[in-house]
Enzyme design. Structure first.
Site, PDB file in Angstrom:
ATOM      1  N   ASN A   9       0.871  -1.173   0.000  1.00 35.48           N
ATOM      2  CA  ASN A   9       0.000   0.000   0.000  1.00 35.48           C
ATOM      3  C   ASN A   9       0.912   1.228   0.000  1.00 35.48           C
ATOM      4  O   ASN A   9       1.532   1.523   1.010  1.00 35.48           O
ATOM      5  CB  ASN A   9      -0.892  -0.037   1.249  1.00 35.48           C
ATOM      6  CG  ASN A   9      -1.706   1.229   1.417  1.00 35.48           C
ATOM      7  OD1 ASN A   9      -1.758   2.068   0.522  1.00 35.48           O
ATOM      8  ND2 ASN A   9      -2.348   1.363   2.572  1.00 35.48           N
ATOM      9  N   TRP A  10       0.959   1.902  -1.125  1.00 39.39           N
ATOM     10  CA  TRP A  10       1.910   3.017  -1.262  1.00 39.39           C
ATOM     11  C   TRP A  10       1.416   4.295  -0.606  1.00 39.39           C
ATOM     12  O   TRP A  10       2.144   5.280  -0.537  1.00 39.39           O
ATOM     13  CB  TRP A  10       2.210   3.273  -2.739  1.00 39.39           C
ATOM     14  CG  TRP A  10       2.953   2.164  -3.436  1.00 39.39           C
ATOM     15  CD1 TRP A  10       3.297   0.934  -2.927  1.00 39.39           C
ATOM     16  CD2 TRP A  10       3.460   2.181  -4.776  1.00 39.39           C
ATOM     17  NE1 TRP A  10       3.974   0.194  -3.857  1.00 39.39           N
ATOM     18  CE2 TRP A  10       4.088   0.937  -5.011  1.00 39.39           C
ATOM     19  CE3 TRP A  10       3.440   3.115  -5.805  1.00 39.39           C
ATOM     20  CZ2 TRP A  10       4.696   0.615  -6.223  1.00 39.39           C
ATOM     21  CZ3 TRP A  10       4.037   2.802  -7.025  1.00 39.39           C
ATOM     22  CH2 TRP A  10       4.665   1.568  -7.224  1.00 39.39           C
ATOM     23  N   LYS A  11       0.162   4.302  -0.184  1.00 35.30           N
ATOM     24  CA  LYS A  11      -0.440   5.495   0.448  1.00 35.30           C
ATOM     25  C   LYS A  11      -0.211   6.720  -0.448  1.00 35.30           C
ATOM     26  O   LYS A  11      -0.236   6.582  -1.672  1.00 35.30           O
ATOM     27  CB  LYS A  11       0.120   5.665   1.862  1.00 35.30           C
ATOM     28  CG  LYS A  11      -0.060   4.373   2.684  1.00 35.30           C
ATOM     29  CD  LYS A  11       0.167   4.528   4.147  1.00 35.30           C
ATOM     30  CE  LYS A  11      -0.038   3.181   4.825  1.00 35.30           C
ATOM     31  NZ  LYS A  11       0.122   3.239   6.277  1.00 35.30           N
ATOM     32  N   HIS A  94      -9.233   0.948   5.228  1.00 37.86           N
ATOM     33  CA  HIS A  94      -7.946   1.166   5.895  1.00 37.86           C
ATOM     34  C   HIS A  94      -8.150   2.066   7.109  1.00 37.86           C
ATOM     35  O   HIS A  94      -8.992   2.970   7.083  1.00 37.86           O
ATOM     36  CB  HIS A  94      -6.949   1.794   4.910  1.00 37.86           C
ATOM     37  CG  HIS A  94      -5.553   1.782   5.433  1.00 37.86           C
ATOM     38  ND1 HIS A  94      -5.102   2.710   6.339  1.00 37.86           N
ATOM     39  CD2 HIS A  94      -4.526   0.919   5.229  1.00 37.86           C
ATOM     40  CE1 HIS A  94      -3.847   2.426   6.656  1.00 37.86           C
ATOM     41  NE2 HIS A  94      -3.471   1.334   5.995  1.00 37.86           N
ATOM     42  N   GLU A  96      -6.553   4.485   8.159  1.00 38.30           N
ATOM     43  CA  GLU A  96      -6.402   5.925   7.885  1.00 38.30           C
ATOM     44  C   GLU A  96      -7.693   6.491   7.308  1.00 38.30           C
ATOM     45  O   GLU A  96      -8.036   7.646   7.552  1.00 38.30           O
ATOM     46  CB  GLU A  96      -5.197   6.149   6.955  1.00 38.30           C
ATOM     47  CG  GLU A  96      -3.890   5.933   7.709  1.00 38.30           C
ATOM     48  CD  GLU A  96      -2.741   5.387   6.880  1.00 38.30           C
ATOM     49  OE1 GLU A  96      -2.787   5.463   5.638  1.00 38.30           O
ATOM     50  OE2 GLU A  96      -1.782   4.865   7.494  1.00 38.30           O
ATOM     51  N   GLU A 166      -4.707  -5.025  10.568  1.00 36.10           N
ATOM     52  CA  GLU A 166      -3.694  -3.991  10.764  1.00 36.10           C
ATOM     53  C   GLU A 166      -3.958  -3.287  12.091  1.00 36.10           C
ATOM     54  O   GLU A 166      -4.784  -2.367  12.148  1.00 36.10           O
ATOM     55  CB  GLU A 166      -3.757  -2.962   9.630  1.00 36.10           C
ATOM     56  CG  GLU A 166      -3.470  -3.541   8.261  1.00 36.10           C
ATOM     57  CD  GLU A 166      -2.947  -2.479   7.296  1.00 36.10           C
ATOM     58  OE1 GLU A 166      -1.884  -2.711   6.717  1.00 36.10           O
ATOM     59  OE2 GLU A 166      -3.577  -1.426   7.160  1.00 36.10           O
ATOM     60  N   GLY A 172       3.167   2.287  10.771  1.00 33.90           N
ATOM     61  CA  GLY A 172       4.112   3.395  10.610  1.00 33.90           C
ATOM     62  C   GLY A 172       4.854   3.762  11.885  1.00 33.90           C
ATOM     63  O   GLY A 172       5.500   4.794  11.960  1.00 33.90           O
ATOM     64  N   SER A 212       4.082  -2.173  10.146  1.00 30.63           N
ATOM     65  CA  SER A 212       5.534  -2.251  10.285  1.00 30.63           C
ATOM     66  C   SER A 212       6.113  -3.605   9.867  1.00 30.63           C
ATOM     67  O   SER A 212       7.023  -4.121  10.512  1.00 30.63           O
ATOM     68  CB  SER A 212       5.967  -1.886  11.712  1.00 30.63           C
ATOM     69  OG  SER A 212       5.587  -0.558  12.019  1.00 30.63           O
ATOM     70  N   GLY A 233       3.242  -1.089   4.175  1.00 32.97           N
ATOM     71  CA  GLY A 233       3.209   0.346   3.909  1.00 32.97           C
ATOM     72  C   GLY A 233       4.595   0.848   3.536  1.00 32.97           C
ATOM     73  O   GLY A 233       5.062   0.661   2.411  1.00 32.97           O
ATOM     74  N   GLY A 234       5.285   1.443   4.491  1.00 36.58           N
ATOM     75  CA  GLY A 234       6.586   2.079   4.248  1.00 36.58           C
ATOM     76  C   GLY A 234       7.577   1.216   3.484  1.00 36.58           C
ATOM     77  O   GLY A 234       8.236   1.699   2.547  1.00 36.58           O
TER      78      GLY A 234
HETATM   79  P1  13P Z   1       3.529   0.384   7.603  1.00 31.61           P
HETATM   80  O1  13P Z   1       4.030  -0.886   6.976  1.00 31.61           O
HETATM   81  O2  13P Z   1       4.234   1.609   7.114  1.00 31.61           O
HETATM   82  O3  13P Z   1       3.460   0.286   9.096  1.00 31.61           O
HETATM   83  O4  13P Z   1       2.000   0.579   7.094  1.00 31.61           O
HETATM   84  C1  13P Z   1       1.107  -0.475   7.186  1.00 31.61           C
HETATM   85  C2  13P Z   1      -0.129  -0.128   6.462  1.00 31.61           C
HETATM   86  O5  13P Z   1      -0.887   0.728   6.879  1.00 31.61           O
HETATM   87  C3  13P Z   1      -0.396  -0.821   5.191  1.00 31.61           C
HETATM   88  O6  13P Z   1      -1.705  -0.604   4.757  1.00 31.61           O
END
Ligand code: 13P
Length: 250
Positions: A9-11, A94, A96, A166, A172, A212, A233-234
């Site tokens: 997920n590149w956000k 998600h 967020e 998640e 993050g 993470s 994510g990251g």
């Molecule tokens: P991180 O891997 O950066 O913690 O993010 C997880 C995430 O929200 C994937 O959707």
């Protein structure tokens, strides 16, 4: 026997040019990976991403979509538009979206149903906040999000749905749930699917872990009985780290 599914997920990261370069790198580095691998760039880069990924084993997904097919919804993106680009999957619910944009379970459920009607696959995200975990409510919160998110969806549609657990406090932050903690919630989510549908549906359901996930913890997370993949994510923003996660088994 369930297979693995690793998704990135590149956000809100990557321009069109950056998207094409990253996908071109991943096309080489992920050659021969036999389980499912998906990247979810931002809307603006989806067209380029689908084209860049053509002929490879990399699937392209969106990070969100509207709960409506069309109409006066300024700033929204419709499932029809995603399909038009050749996007085959969408991440919904998600944390967020739930927390920053106040998306409710009922609203997310409308989106899940709409995506399925149009033949898209769905990654449905669930997870508790730190406050909820500390209050001992993690399982209850996740099970309620599952029940509401899947409301009105028949068992025959479940193969098109992946669940992503998640925990909000692990996103993050560099804090990962221990593999045992994560597996416990995954097991309880699977039990919930069995109660809502059937044991066969629960056994077949892919449940990703997200929060993470990094190259150095992917292997131990994936080794757990109930963890069938990762929503990254990251670490999905860099070809070396995403490749190392996607190749956790090689
Ligand atoms: P991180 O891997 O950066 O913690 O993010 C997880 C995430 O929200 C994937 O959707």
């Amino acid at each position: 026997m369930r297979s693995y599914f690793i998704a990135g997920n590149w956000k809100m990261h990557k321009t069109v040019g950056e998207t094409v370069s990253l996908i071109n790198e991943l096309k080489n580095s992920l050659k021969g990976v036999s389980h499912k691998v998906l990247v979810a760039p931002p809307f603006t880069a989806l067209d380029a991403a689908v084209k860049a990924a053509e002929g490879s084993n990399i699937l392209v997904g969106a990070q969100n979509m509207s709960n409506k097919e069309s109409g006066a919804h300024t700033g929204e993106v419709s499932v029809v538009m995603l399909k038009d680009l050749g996007v085959g999957c969408v991440i919904l619910g998600h944390s967020e979206r739930r927390i920053i944009y106040k998306e409710s379970d009922a609203f997310i459920n409308e989106k899940v149903k709409l995506a399925l009607v149009h033949g898209l696959e769905v990654i449905l995200c669930v997870g508790e906040t730190l406050e909820e975990r500390e209050a001992g409510k993690a399982e209850t919160v996740v099970n309620e999000q599952l029940e509401k998110g899947l409301s009105g969806i028949s068992e025959d549609k479940l193969p098109r749905i992946t669940i992503a657990y998640e925990p909000v406090w692990a996103i993050g932050t560099g804090k990962t749930a221990t593999p045992e903690d994560a597996d416990e919630i995954h097991a309880s989510a699977r039990k919930k699917i069995a109660a809502l549908y059937s044991q066969a549906a629960a056994d077949a359901m892919l449940i990703q872990y997200g929060g993470s996930v990094k190259p150095d913890n992917a292997k131990e997370l994936m080794a757990m009985d109930n963890i069938d993949g990762a929503l990254v994510g990251g670490a999905a923003l860099d070809s070396a780290s995403f490749t190392a996660i996607a190749r956790f088994d090689s």
